[in-house]
Design an enzyme around this catalytic site. Structure first.
Site, PDB file in Angstrom:
ATOM      1  N   HIS A   1      -2.428  10.908 -11.237  1.00 38.94           N
ATOM      2  CA  HIS A   1      -1.325  11.988 -11.341  1.00 38.94           C
ATOM      3  C   HIS A   1      -1.790  13.341 -10.450  1.00 38.94           C
ATOM      4  CE1 HIS A   1       0.827   9.669 -14.689  1.00 38.94           C
ATOM      5  NE2 HIS A   1       1.308   9.476 -13.521  1.00 38.94           N
TER       6      HIS A   1
ATOM      7  N   ARG B   1      10.028   0.637  -2.365  1.00 47.17           N
ATOM      8  CA  ARG B   1       8.821  -0.140  -2.971  1.00 47.17           C
ATOM      9  C   ARG B   1       9.035  -0.113  -4.548  1.00 47.17           C
ATOM     10  NH1 ARG B   1       4.691   2.789   0.367  1.00 47.17           N
ATOM     11  NH2 ARG B   1       3.527   1.074   1.449  1.00 47.17           N
TER      12      ARG B   1
ATOM     13  N   ARG C   1      12.385  -4.366  -1.368  1.00 46.42           N
ATOM     14  CA  ARG C   1      11.185  -5.064  -1.171  1.00 46.42           C
ATOM     15  C   ARG C   1      11.049  -5.488  -2.792  1.00 46.42           C
ATOM     16  NH1 ARG C   1       5.225  -3.443   0.196  1.00 46.42           N
ATOM     17  NH2 ARG C   1       5.414  -2.418  -1.665  1.00 46.42           N
TER      18      ARG C   1
ATOM     19  N   GLU D   1       2.326  -9.443   6.498  1.00 49.51           N
ATOM     20  CA  GLU D   1       1.332  -8.541   6.321  1.00 49.51           C
ATOM     21  C   GLU D   1       0.021  -9.578   5.917  1.00 49.51           C
ATOM     22  OE1 GLU D   1       1.980  -6.097   2.851  1.00 49.51           O
ATOM     23  OE2 GLU D   1       3.211  -7.639   1.883  1.00 49.51           O
TER      24      GLU D   1
ATOM     25  N   ASN E   1      -0.613  -2.200   6.416  1.00 46.12           N
ATOM     26  CA  ASN E   1      -1.976  -1.678   5.576  1.00 46.12           C
ATOM     27  C   ASN E   1      -2.672  -2.917   4.870  1.00 46.12           C
ATOM     28  OD1 ASN E   1      -0.903   0.712   5.699  1.00 46.12           O
ATOM     29  ND2 ASN E   1       0.288   0.255   3.715  1.00 46.12           N
ATOM     30  N   ASP E   2      -1.854  -4.118   4.624  1.00 44.45           N
ATOM     31  CA  ASP E   2      -2.310  -5.050   4.082  1.00 44.45           C
ATOM     32  C   ASP E   2      -2.953  -6.115   5.324  1.00 44.45           C
ATOM     33  OD1 ASP E   2      -2.624  -5.289   1.558  1.00 44.45           O
ATOM     34  OD2 ASP E   2      -0.552  -5.159   1.433  1.00 44.45           O
TER      35      ASP E   2
ATOM     36  N   ARG F   1      -8.863  -2.262   1.639  1.00 40.33           N
ATOM     37  CA  ARG F   1      -8.508  -1.210   1.936  1.00 40.33           C
ATOM     38  C   ARG F   1      -8.688   0.004   1.084  1.00 40.33           C
ATOM     39  NH1 ARG F   1      -1.726  -2.589   1.084  1.00 40.33           N
ATOM     40  NH2 ARG F   1      -1.610  -0.540   0.567  1.00 40.33           N
TER      41      ARG F   1
ATOM     42  N   CYS G   1       6.192  -1.202   8.416  1.00 42.68           N
ATOM     43  CA  CYS G   1       6.525  -0.001   7.457  1.00 42.68           C
ATOM     44  C   CYS G   1       5.130   0.442   6.869  1.00 42.68           C
ATOM     45  CB  CYS G   1       7.237  -0.797   6.522  1.00 42.68           C
ATOM     46  SG  CYS G   1       6.619  -2.328   5.599  1.00 42.68           S
TER      47      CYS G   1
HETATM   48  C1  PEP Z   1       1.671  -2.761   3.796  1.00 41.88           C
HETATM   49  O1  PEP Z   1       0.813  -3.404   3.044  1.00 41.88           O
HETATM   50  O2  PEP Z   1       1.532  -2.349   4.794  1.00 41.88           O
HETATM   51  C2  PEP Z   1       2.638  -2.297   3.087  1.00 41.88           C
HETATM   52  C3  PEP Z   1       3.646  -1.421   3.523  1.00 41.88           C
HETATM   53  O3  PEP Z   1       2.856  -2.597   1.852  1.00 41.88           O
HETATM   54  P1  PEP Z   1       2.007  -1.692   0.492  1.00 41.88           P
HETATM   55  O4  PEP Z   1       1.318  -0.699   1.197  1.00 41.88           O
HETATM   56  O5  PEP Z   1       2.987  -1.419  -0.497  1.00 41.88           O
HETATM   57  O6  PEP Z   1       1.062  -2.935   0.193  1.00 41.88           O
HETATM   58 MG    MG Z   2       1.384  -4.569   1.435  1.00 48.05          MG
END
Ligand code: PEP
Ligand code: MG
Length: 565
Positions: free
Chosen positions: A184, A291, A326, A425, A448-449, A459, A496
């Site tokens: 937090h 999300r 999502r 992803e 990201n994934d 990550r 995204c």
């Molecule tokens: C991603 O994996 O790029 C993504 C947008 O999803 P999250 O970061 O919520 O896993």
């Molecule tokens: Mg993801």
């Protein structure tokens, strides 16, 4: 100094090491049960009053969502479990202070032993509440971080939400040794726009003899005892950063169209209704990633269809030209306080996202029905996370069709032709993008994934973060392959992941054929600026140049040169 950057900016100041007072609670014996019980009652009433004040302060300074952190504190304070545990102590002849101290240790131990980073971080909330009770009982003054009167970089072992929200404006940066991205304190620092680093394990030791410090979370640099020259360089850099940030706001209201007239969808990634208010201020035209997991994580039960419907309906009505919802992406580092996940060796490779919902059909159907119904109120689209194969997509769609049948039977109105897309992803999905695209309305690439799975780099792990390289040629090739498949079928392909909000990659992504970018709100003006000041043809040429380079360092150099840095 290693750590996880949670809030971008540059801070210069004297390091202020904040060490909390340790409570000295002896085994004092209770005067009588009645008297100690009255002390507890009074302390709970006073704590409630203090937390309500903090809640108001947080809403004013940071926003509704930040205020909710203190609402959660109130709920914990009112939870009978805490009161019962204290009462047990009193009945064993303990003093009020000793009973609270024992309860604190017991509850924190319980939270810390749950192998889930989100719940472990809630132990910090328990500590915050019980220490508040102890301060009241022992009549100790609260450490007053609101009275700091010169610019400082605050360095602490940990920082409670109460301390974070009460910080003086003179706190220019925060470095905390504990905590993660979802702590937090991290969320509040981001909302208050204070540069912050969490999980910096050796921060106090490194800063203990320092007179001055520079903290640059844009470049990830900490300079202890800078030279006069370094100070001047960073003061200028900081001024430039703040000025540019202000100036860039003019792009927020402009249309994201390239110099040669090619429109790009610039959307926001959000997790709550409140965040949409901020996103609009920064110029988001829609929501490329809602999300929904936060709705689940901030609850005490799986949210019901009605609870979800009211949120999705509101976001459908107010969320701009397009809203991509999502479905639940839980698992990995995101867990639920009210659901016990099976222990897994590799949770990121385990039962997360679509795998979780397909193995919890009731949870999935509840959400799908809420989305189908809310879609009548705005341009809502549905997106499945972590799809890895055609079969998985068919299975999810089968569930969706079943929900439609059930809603029809119950005569509940819903949107029949809801648009359905998937996140790309997983490298396996990217490789079969030409097959998957035939079955969906759009793609959104979760870099990201995609990056963590393609390069086999966790990550969340700072020890391997140097290997987490979104511009690795393999990632760029996958992005191109995915966008080609979508463009050939005249379907939208977005990004995204964090890459979408990093201006270093804007031209490259457009050049690779991406037509929608969805990002953290504060990144929108700078990304729009790049889109508006470049032509689509330039972007395509630039991407071709980059594609010819095979070494990541050389790619990075070229990207930075192009940005003039
Ligand atoms: C991603 O994996 O790029 C993504 C947008 O999803 P999250 O970061 O919520 O896993
Ligand atoms: Mg993801």
């Amino acid at each position: 100094m290693m750590g996880i950057q949670v809030s971008e900016g540059i801070a210069i100041g004297r390091p202020l090491i904040f060490k909390k007072k340790q409570f000295n609670i002896t085994e004092e014996i209770a005067i009588s049960y009645e008297i100690e019980n009255q002390i507890i009652k009074d302390a709970f009433a006073k704590a409630e009053e203090q937390i309500l004040n903090l809640k108001e302060k947080a809403i004013k300074k940071a926003g509704q969502e930040e205020g909710d952190i203190f609402e959660a504190h109130l709920m914990m304070l009112r939870d009978p479990m805490m009161r019962e545990s204290i009462d047990k102590g009193l009945k064993k002849n303990q003093s009020a202070a000793k009973a609270v101290e024992d309860t604190k240790n017991k509850l924190m131990e319980m939270f810390k032993n749950i192998p889930d980073s989100y719940i472990q971080e809630r132990a910090a909330d328990i500590k915050d509440i019980t220490e508040r009770l102890l301060r009241i009982i022992l009549r100790e003054e609260e450490e007053d971080l609101s009275q700091i009167s010169e610019p400082v970089i605050l360095i602490a072992e940990d920082l409670s939400p109460s301390e974070t929200v009460g910080l003086s404006d003179q706190v220019k940066g925060i470095i905390v040794e504990t905590g993660g991205r979802t702590s937090h304190a991290a969320i509040l620092a981001k909302a208050l726009e204070i540069p912050a680093l969490v999980g910096a394990t050796d921060a106090i030791e490194q800063a203990k003899d320092a007179q001055m410090m520079i903290m640059d979370t844009i470049e990830g640099k900490i300079i202890v005892n800078p030279t006069e020259e370094e100070l001047q360089v960073y003061e200028k850099k900081q001024q430039r950063y703040e000025l540019e940030k202000q100036q860039r706001m003019i792009y927020a209201t402009q249309k994201a169209v390239t110099k040669d007239g090619y429109p790009i969808k610039v959307y926001a990634n959000i997790g709550s209704l409140e965040e949409w208010e901020v996103a609009k201020k920064y110029g988001a035209n829609g929501i490329g990633l809602f999300r929904t997991e936060f709705l689940y994580m901030q609850n005490h039960h799986f949210p019901t269809e009605e609870e979800q419907f009211s949120v999705y309906k509101k976001i459908a009505e107010e969320g701009g030209e397009e809203i991509i919802i999502r479905t639940l992406d839980i698992g990995g580092d995101k867990n639920l306080a009210y659901y016990k996940f099976k222990e897994e060796m590799n949770p990121f490779l385990g039962n997360r996202a679509i795998r979780f919902t397909l193995s919890h059909i009731d949870v999935f159907k509840t959400q799908l029905k809420a989305i189908l119904r809310a879609a009548l109120h705005g341009n809502l689209k549905l997106m499945y996370p972590m799809i890895s194969s055609l079969e998985e997509l068919y299975q999810a769609n089968q569930c969706l069709e079943q929900c439609k049948v059930e809603l029809k039977e119950a005569q509940i109105p819903y949107k029949e032709d809801l648009s359905v897309g998937i996140m790309i992803e997983i490298p396996g999905a990217a490789i079969i993008a030409n097959e998957l695209i035939k079955e969906v309305d759009f793609f959104s690439i979760g870099t990201n994934d995609l990056c963590q799975y393609t390069l086999a780099v966790d990550r969340m792990n700072p020890a391997v973060s140097h290997l987490y390289i979104p511009h690795h040629p393999s990632i760029l090739r996958l992005i191109k392959q995915v966008s080609q498949a979508a463009n050939e079928h005249h379907k939208i392909v977005g990004v995204c992941g964090e890459m979408a909000g990093d201006p270093l990659y804007t031209k490259l992504l457009l050049g690779l054929g991406i037509n929608e970018l969805s990002m953290s709100s504060s990144s929108i003006p700078k990304v729009k600026e790049i889109i508006i000041n470049n032509s689509y043809t330039e972007c395509q040429n630039f991407a071709r140049e980059i594609e010819k380079i095979s070494e990541t360092k050389a790619i990075e150099k070229k990207l930075k040169e192009d940005m003039g840095c």
